[in-house]
Scaffold this active site. Structure first.
Site, PDB file in Angstrom:
ATOM      1  N   GLU A 173      46.073  46.643  51.352  1.00 40.50           N
ATOM      2  CA  GLU A 173      45.068  45.870  50.615  1.00 40.50           C
ATOM      3  C   GLU A 173      44.861  46.569  49.279  1.00 40.50           C
ATOM      4  O   GLU A 173      44.070  47.503  49.156  1.00 40.50           O
ATOM      5  CB  GLU A 173      43.759  45.799  51.403  1.00 40.50           C
ATOM      6  N   CYS A 218      37.825  44.508  44.976  1.00 39.53           N
ATOM      7  CA  CYS A 218      39.206  44.071  44.792  1.00 39.53           C
ATOM      8  C   CYS A 218      39.254  42.577  44.508  1.00 39.53           C
ATOM      9  O   CYS A 218      40.224  42.076  43.929  1.00 39.53           O
ATOM     10  CB  CYS A 218      40.055  44.435  45.998  1.00 39.53           C
TER      11      CYS A 218
END
Length: 510
Positions: free
Chosen positions: A262, A296
């Protein structure tokens, strides 16, 4: 602060835990953890040594041998109890997340709620670890696939979500029959220590072995590298920058391990002439400045049709002018600090680079000083007119910088700009036009792992699989069928007849 003592945070803490006991080792270097909120020292942590790591990994191996034999619904019962214990500690843990990391108190509490939610999800999942039955081409044969526990799952988490990412991995892995080893960011280790303290009682109450949920706070160059190279760890989940993920993936791949990555996001919202701006403006502002731009899934690019460009630009500048910046522990504030002064320096350099490439700073960009900003980590979120091809726009700057990009033509021109970066995490379009929305979601549309219509790029729910494409890394965490990554798949064929026919009609008579 009362919440520190409630969570068992001491002036000096140890960095290695079996889930129930701390290894009282002082051989590693010491971390001094300062809050970005006010710059004050919160606590110190003795980092784990490589010897500590070996002790922890041995306990984890022993725990897995036992844990995998417990029926999945009973594993789910342990996770249910952990979720209830997190409910008991939601307020102090949320405050610690806010104070140690710098996100708003509402976001800190929301992150703990996300942990509770994933526990609830995992409990239900513990009764749904399904396989499929297939029809065999051979008479009196049955075929099916099933999933078995994998082993030790290593979770390497980042500073921006100091506890939620661990829970996504640890709770799903637990109901799958795996054990979890956690290496948190060295910038926010206290929240990880608090989580170990919270769940220790649940493990002890149920007479569970040490090593089921363990923790190692250690240097990446020593302990971290040892973890990545360790063949005893079949799966590593890494949340971090693209460069960190690339290195980790190369190391893990060399030993034929598995990785869930990720990594970076360069997320965009497309605004067509058919966009409902009343909905879009709040979504864009929260997406860009929430967590001070350190998600993110933060909105970093706005791709705006020329017909509504000026209207959107002016509305955003007005909205940014109402943002309250200050301590995240005050729920009246919208924007807290960046994680540290290095992040502030990165913010300043990015704005300078955008200007050198031809961008125009429309709002913000200052480093804030004076009363309430003593830590040196507060900035005013920036809005910059830019082009998608700028080098700095192509990068992910982990800070509250929003690039406005004008497009002409139809929605496919906007989608081409949206896809014209190396990252592929989250994306969004605001439009009331069904054809535009469906084009965005189609196979010729957004190339991201997450694609939204009429909501922003951040704030994903735990029910859906989370992750991205391209240099965001690949792999999925959290909901949907992401659980399959934490298990090993096996195809089984059973012959319940008295003959031995071969597949594809092959004859082999002896």
């Amino acid at each position: 602060m009362d919440f520190l003592s409630e969570l068992g945070i001491k002036e000096v803490n140890f960095g290695a835990s079996t889930g129930q006991h701390w290894l009282e080792s002082t051989g590693g270097s010491e971390l001094a953890i300062h809050s970005p909120v006010d710059g004050k020292l919160i606590a110190r942590v003795h980092q784990a040594t490589e010897e500590d790591y070996e002790t922890i990994i041995a306990k984890a191996q022993e725990a897995f041998v036992m844990w995998r034999l417990i029926p999945a619904p009973k594993r789910g019962e342990i996770v249910r109890q952990i979720g209830n214990r997190l409910r008991d500690y939601k307020d102090p843990l949320g405050k610690l997340v806010s104070y140690e990391m710098g996100k708003s108190l509402q976001e800190g509490l929301g992150e703990v709620q996300e942990m509770i939610d994933i526990c609830d999800f995992a409990v239900g999942l513990s009764r749904q670890l399904y396989g499929f039955t297939m029809h065999s081409e051979r008479d009196e044969h049955r075929m099916y696939d099933q999933y078995h526990p994998l082993g030790i799952v290593l979770t390497i988490s980042a500073f921006n979500f100091p506890v939620a990412v661990w829970s996504w991995n640890a709770m799903i892995a637990a109901v799958c029959g795996d054990v979890n080893l956690w290496k948190p960011s060295s910038k926010v280790p206290l929240t990880a220590i608090a989580c170990q303290n919270i769940i220790a009682g649940v493990l002890a109450d149920n007479d569970l072995p040490e090593g089921l949920f363990s923790l190692v706070i250690g240097k990446g160059s020593t302990v971290g590298e040892r973890m990545l190279n360790d063949k005893r760890i079949p799966l590593v989940s890494v949340t971090g920058s693209t460069s960190v993920g690339r290195h980790a993936n190369e190391v893990i791949a060399r030993r034929f391990g598995r990785a869930i990555l990720e990594l970076g996001g360069n997320n965009a919202i497309i605004l067509t002439p058919q966009a409902n701006l009343k909905m879009a403006i709040p979504a864009m502002v929260f997406g860009a400045v929430g967590t001070a731009g350190q998600r993110c899934t933060t909105t970093r690019r706005l791709i705006i049709h020329e017909e509504i460009y000026d209207q959107v630009r002016d509305a955003l500048i007005k909205a940014y002018g109402t943002l309250r910046i200050g301590t995240p522990l005050d729920e009246n504030n919208h924007v807290g600090p960046l994680i540290d002064k290095a992040a502030v320096s990165m913010f300043v350099k990015a704005i300078e680079m955008a200007g050198k490439e031809g961008g125009t700073l429309l709002y913000g960009g200052e480093v804030l000083e004076g009363e309430g900003f003593e830590s040196g980590c507060y900035v005013r979120p920036a809005i910059i007119e830019a082009e998608n091809g700028f080098e700095i726009v192509q990068e992910e700057t982990f800070a509250p910088i929003l690039y406005l990009i004008k497009y002409r033509g139809d929605v496919h021109d906007a989608i081409a700009i949206q896809n014209g970066v190396v990252q592929g995490l989250s994306s969004s379009i605001f439009t009331d036009n069904l054809q535009e929305a469906e084009a965005f979601l189609s196979h010729r549309g957004s190339d991201c792992g997450i694609a939204n219509v009429n909501i922003g790029t951040s704030g994903a729910e735990i029910g859906g699989a989370f992750g991205g494409e391209k240099e965001t890394g690949g792999g999925r965490e959290s909901g949907s069928d992401a659980w399959k990554a934490y298990m090993r798949r096996q195809t089984n064929t059973i012959n319940y007849g008295a003959k031995l026919p071969l597949a594809q009609g092959i004859k082999f008579d002896i």
